[in-house]
Motif scaffolding. Structure first.
Motif: not given
Length: 227
Positions: A87-90, A165-166, A168-171, A173
Motif C-alpha cells: 500500500e506504500n509502494h511509492h 490480491n495483496s 493489486d495496487s503495485i502490480y 505499475d
C-alpha cells in the motif's frame, strides 16, 4: 468512534511510511506515546490503538512503560505487513520488487498447473483471443494480471488468489514498466500461445513447465534491465 478509528489508521500508516523510509531504523525506539500524541495532536488512547496494530503487523515490539522498538519487519512481519508495504509502494525499493517477482516465480507454476488440471476449459477461454491483444505495455500489463488472478482463482487452493490480491495496487505499475520493452512482450506472447496449446491438450505438467521457464526468464530480464 469512526473518527477515532480513521485517525488511528492515519497515524499507523504514517508510522509505517516512516519505518520504510528509514526515519525509524530497525532496532531503534519509536518516540514515547506522550511525544507521538503531541506530534499528531491526538490523545494517547488513539496513539495506543495505532501502536497495537503496528505490533500485530510485526512492525514494532511494545514494552510496558517504555517506547516501542522497531522490528526487522522482514523477519517479524506477516501477510498484514506485506499488505502495508504494498500500500506504500511509492517508497518500495527495487529490492522489494525483486522479492515480489521471485515470489511470483515460485507461486505461478503451481496455480497454473492446478487451473489446467481442475478447470481446463476455463483456462482455454482465458487465452482464446490472444490475437486481439494490443501490442502495448498497458494492454499486456492488464491482460497478464487478469490472467494471473483468474488462473489463481481456478486453482483449488484459495490462498493463491488472496496473496495475489495483496499486490493489486503495485502490480500494474510494475508490469507496465516491464512490458514497455518489446522483447518482454514477445516473450510473454509466446508463453501465452504455448500455454494455450498445453491447456487445449489438458497437459497440466507442460503448463507448469512453461510457467516455470517463463517466470525464470522474466525475472532474469528484470534483473538485467539496468545493465
Amino acid at each position: 468512534m469512526k473518527e477515532k478509528e480513521s485517525t488511528s489508521d492515519k497515524i499507523e500508516n504514517e508510522l509505517i511510511r516512516s519505518i520504510l523510509a528509514g526515519v525509524y531504523s530497525v532496532g531503534s525506539n519509536l518516540p514515547a506515546e506522550r511525544e507521538l500524541a503531541k506530534e499528531f495532536g491526538v490523545g494517547r488512547p488513539t496513539i495506543r490503538e495505532a501502536l497495537q496494530r503496528l505490533g500485530r503487523g510485526g512492525w514494532i515490539t511494545g514494552r510496558k512503560g517504555m517506547p516501542a522498538i522497531v522490528n526487522d519487519y522482514w523477519h517479524s512481519g506477516n501477510l498484514t505487513t506485506l499488505v502495508n508495504i504494498v500500500e506504500n509502494h511509492h517508497i518500495v525499493t527495487d529490492e522489494f520488487i525483486m522479492y515480489l517477482l521471485e515470489l511470483r516465480s515460485s507461486l505461478t507454476p503451481a496455480y497454473i498447473r492446478d487451473a489446467v488440471t481442475f478447470n481446463q476449459p476455463k483456462v482455454v477461454a482465458l487465452l482464446a483471443n490472444l490475437e486481439q491483444l494490443e501490442d502495448s505495455a498497458e494492454s499486456y500489463a492488464s491482460f497478464d494480471w487478469d490472467l494471473q488472478k483468474r488462473c489463481a482463482g481456478l486453482a483449488i487452493n484459495p490462498i493463491f488468489l488472496l496473496i495475489l490480491n495483496s499486490f493489486d495496487s503495485i502490480y500494474l505499475d510494475m508490469a507496465k514498466r516491464y512490458f514497455s520493452i518489446k522483447d518482454h512482450r514477445e516473450l510473454s506472447f509466446n508463453y501465452y500461445h504455448d500455454l494455450l496449446k498445453a491447456a487445449l491438450k489438458g497437459d497440466a505438467m507442460e503448463a507448469e513447465r512453461l510457467s516455470t521457464e517463463t517466470m525464470a526468464k522474466s525475472l532474469a530480464l528484470w534483473k538485467d534491465r539496468k545493465k
